[in-house]
Design an enzyme around this catalytic site. Structure first.
Site, short mmCIF file in Angstrom:
data_model
loop_
_atom_site.label_atom_id
_atom_site.label_comp_id
_atom_site.label_asym_id
_atom_site.label_seq_id
_atom_site.Cartn_x
_atom_site.Cartn_y
_atom_site.Cartn_z
N HIS A 111 0.84 -0.70 -0.11
CA HIS A 111 0.48 -0.20 -0.01
C HIS A 111 1.18 1.12 0.16
CE1 HIS A 111 0.95 -0.25 4.06
NE2 HIS A 111 -0.31 0.20 4.28
N ASP A 117 -0.23 -4.03 5.78
CA ASP A 117 -1.11 -3.47 7.33
C ASP A 117 -2.38 -3.47 7.68
OD1 ASP A 117 1.44 -1.93 8.19
OD2 ASP A 117 0.80 0.37 8.02
N HIS A 160 4.89 -4.69 10.75
CA HIS A 160 5.30 -4.49 11.84
C HIS A 160 5.25 -4.95 12.69
CE1 HIS A 160 4.15 0.43 10.65
NE2 HIS A 160 3.55 0.23 9.86
N HIS A 218 -7.69 -0.23 5.24
CA HIS A 218 -6.45 0.07 5.43
C HIS A 218 -6.32 1.71 4.57
CE1 HIS A 218 -3.09 1.30 8.46
NE2 HIS A 218 -1.99 1.02 6.64
N ASP A 269 5.61 4.52 5.42
CA ASP A 269 6.58 4.17 5.82
C ASP A 269 6.66 2.33 5.04
OD1 ASP A 269 3.72 3.50 6.72
OD2 ASP A 269 4.37 2.27 8.83
N HIS A 270 5.67 2.38 3.58
CA HIS A 270 5.41 0.67 3.09
C HIS A 270 6.96 1.30 1.42
CE1 HIS A 270 3.83 -1.01 5.73
NE2 HIS A 270 3.24 0.10 6.30
N HIS A 314 1.55 4.07 2.01
CA HIS A 314 1.90 4.86 3.12
C HIS A 314 3.40 4.92 2.68
CE1 HIS A 314 -2.42 4.22 5.47
NE2 HIS A 314 -2.19 5.50 4.82
FE FE Z 1 2.71 1.12 8.10
ZN ZN Z 2 -0.17 1.17 6.50
#
Ligand code: FE
Ligand code: ZN
Length: 258
Positions: free
Chosen positions: A57, A134, A172, A115, A61-62, A59
């Site tokens: 996805h 996530d 995570h 999400h 942090d990915h 985001h």
């Molecule tokens: Fe994340």
């Molecule tokens: Zn995420």
């Protein structure tokens, strides 16, 4: 078929990127690189080069490492076709039911929104591995940023249909906090109590608690346990349907601070 090797690369504070390769071939992928540097370091330790970047996805942090790793290795970025506009550097957009091949290993794509609208999973059926980003965590699930409880329940239900031996590679290290919440809903779940003991001792040694298996998740993840009488009683919703139970469990998790 040679074994698919899957290694966690810890990024940022609690993100896992996943390095995926087998020893017999040249193709090698990184799943959800939050940042480039830890991935670069691991590749040089292993003498590997990535050919693909797989994103679950959009985001940051990915996908934060996408551009730097793509430029350095000439890797192709594979991500959700429905969210192509938000995936940095995307080359190949994939959709529900399509197959992505990494060398001789094949991953089927599931669209699992809620999400984010465009979230996907990569399921390597023959390797008993699924990358859930996530959406499904060990003993938890992602927040509903871009979807409602019925949408997330349908996404989780697709994953629950996978074989119990399937290993769940999520984005995570949230397991211990997730388990603390799970225990508030099922304090008498013996599988959950036993698993939390293992998780606490792994974390005390800074070891990853991921992957788990779908079988373990079905026994201990409150968001998959809408049939549990104890969980239903804890939520005060003994007669409700699965979606309502899921929605209430998720709503309470958003408020949980323990
Ligand atoms: Fe994340
Ligand atoms: Zn995420």
């Amino acid at each position: 078929m040679p074994e698919l090797i899957i290694e966690p690369v810890l990024c940022l504070k609690d993100n896992y990127a996943w390095l995926v390769y087998d020893r017999s071939q040249t193709e090698c992928a990184i799943v959800d690189p939050s940042e480039a540097e830890p991935v670069r370091r691991r590749l040089s330790e292993r003498g590997l080069k990535i050919t693909h970047i797989l994103n679950t996805h959009h985001h940051l942090d990915h996908v934060g490492g996408n551009f730097a790793l793509k430029e350095e290795f000439g890797a192709l970025v594979v991500g959700p076709g429905k969210d192509a506009a938000r995936i940095p550097g995307i080359d190949i957009g994939v959709h529900e039911g399509e197959v992505f091949d990494l060398g001789t290993h094949s991953a089927r794509i599931f669209e699992i929104p809620a999400h984010t609208r465009g979230h996907i999973a990569f399921w390597f059926a023959d390797d008993y591995a699924v990358f859930t980003g996530d959406t499904l965590f060990a003993m938890g699930c992602g927040r509903l940023f871009e979807g409602d409880p019925p949408t997330m329940w349908s996404s989780l239900s697709k994953l629950m249909a996978l074989p119990d031996a399937t290993r769940i590679y999520c984005g995570h290290e949230y397991t211990e906090a997730n388990g603390r919440y799970a225990l508030t809903l099922e304090p008498n779940n013996a599988d959950l109590i036993a698993r939390m003991g293992e998780v606490r001792s792994a974390r005390a040694q800074l070891k990853p608690t991921v992957p788990s298996t779908m079988g373990e998740e079905k026994k201990t993840n409150p968001f998959l346990r809408t049939r549990s009488a104890e969980l239903r009683r804890a939520l005060g919703l003994e007669q409700a349907d699965d979606v309502e139970i899921f929605g209430e469990a998720r709503r309470r998790k958003d408020l949980f601070t323990g």
